[in-house]
Design a protein around this motif. Structure first.
Motif, PDB file in Angstrom:
ATOM      1  N   PHE A   1       0.817  -1.204   0.000  1.00  0.00           N
ATOM      2  CA  PHE A   1       0.000   0.000   0.000  1.00  0.00           C
ATOM      3  C   PHE A   1       0.860   1.267   0.000  1.00  0.00           C
ATOM      4  O   PHE A   1       0.623   2.190  -0.792  1.00  0.00           O
ATOM      5  CB  PHE A   1      -0.941  -0.013   1.212  1.00  0.00           C
ATOM      6  N   CYS A   2       1.859   1.302   0.867  1.00  0.00           N
ATOM      7  CA  CYS A   2       2.716   2.500   0.955  1.00  0.00           C
ATOM      8  C   CYS A   2       3.543   2.684  -0.309  1.00  0.00           C
ATOM      9  O   CYS A   2       3.650   3.806  -0.830  1.00  0.00           O
ATOM     10  CB  CYS A   2       3.630   2.397   2.173  1.00  0.00           C
ATOM     11  N   THR A   3       4.104   1.593  -0.829  1.00  0.00           N
ATOM     12  CA  THR A   3       4.890   1.680  -2.058  1.00  0.00           C
ATOM     13  C   THR A   3       4.023   2.146  -3.220  1.00  0.00           C
ATOM     14  O   THR A   3       4.423   3.013  -4.008  1.00  0.00           O
ATOM     15  CB  THR A   3       5.523   0.317  -2.384  1.00  0.00           C
ATOM     16  N   GLY A   4       2.831   1.577  -3.339  1.00  0.00           N
ATOM     17  CA  GLY A   4       1.917   1.982  -4.402  1.00  0.00           C
ATOM     18  C   GLY A   4       1.504   3.436  -4.285  1.00  0.00           C
ATOM     19  O   GLY A   4       1.410   4.148  -5.285  1.00  0.00           O
ATOM     20  N   SER A   5       1.262   3.882  -3.067  1.00  0.00           N
ATOM     21  CA  SER A   5       0.876   5.284  -2.869  1.00  0.00           C
ATOM     22  C   SER A   5       1.989   6.237  -3.296  1.00  0.00           C
ATOM     23  O   SER A   5       1.731   7.249  -3.965  1.00  0.00           O
ATOM     24  CB  SER A   5       0.542   5.534  -1.394  1.00  0.00           C
ATOM     25  N   VAL A   6       3.217   5.902  -2.937  1.00  0.00           N
ATOM     26  CA  VAL A   6       4.352   6.750  -3.313  1.00  0.00           C
ATOM     27  C   VAL A   6       4.521   6.762  -4.837  1.00  0.00           C
ATOM     28  O   VAL A   6       4.715   7.821  -5.447  1.00  0.00           O
ATOM     29  CB  VAL A   6       5.642   6.270  -2.604  1.00  0.00           C
TER      30      VAL A   6
END
Length: 115
Positions: free
Chosen positions: A48-53
């Motif tokens: 989730f965090c990687t995709g958001s960035v």
């Protein structure tokens, strides 16, 4: 774990025969409390965090806020961001709803790594 170390226990005979000597107890129909799959939730959080960035960087490249020197990387970054964001948010939503106790959601719905 070897089969030799497994201990078996007979159920005590209770009333309520099925006709052929089989005994049914309430314990065999009880569902155990589901374990929280922490590793799977951690992996979903990282996705989730990687995709958001990546989606944020792709959007900034697409809008021209970041240098146009990197404009050839816009679509691959956006696609990779969506590929990592979607499974992460899906698993986190299931984990959140199971944690809150909403009907129809359980930690059993999240695949585990079976440490």
């Amino acid at each position: 774990m070897s089969l030799a170390s497994v201990r078996y226990q007979k159920f005590k005979r209770e009333t309520g025969y099925s006709g052929e000597g089989e005994v049914y107890t309430n314990r065999q129909f009880e569902k155990p409390e589901p374990k929280v799959p922490w590793r799977a939730i951690g992996t979903a959080t990282i996705l989730f965090c990687t995709g958001s960035v990546l989606i944020t960087i792709g959007a900034l490249l697409l809008s021209g806020v970041l240098d146009s020197q990197y404009s050839d990387r816009t679509w691959p970054v956006l696609i990779l961001g969506f590929i990592t964001f979607l499974p992460g948010i899906y698993q986190l939503r299931i984990a959140y709803c199971a944690w809150r106790g909403y009907a129809g959601y359980s930690f059993d719905d999240i695949p585990d790594y079976h440490d």
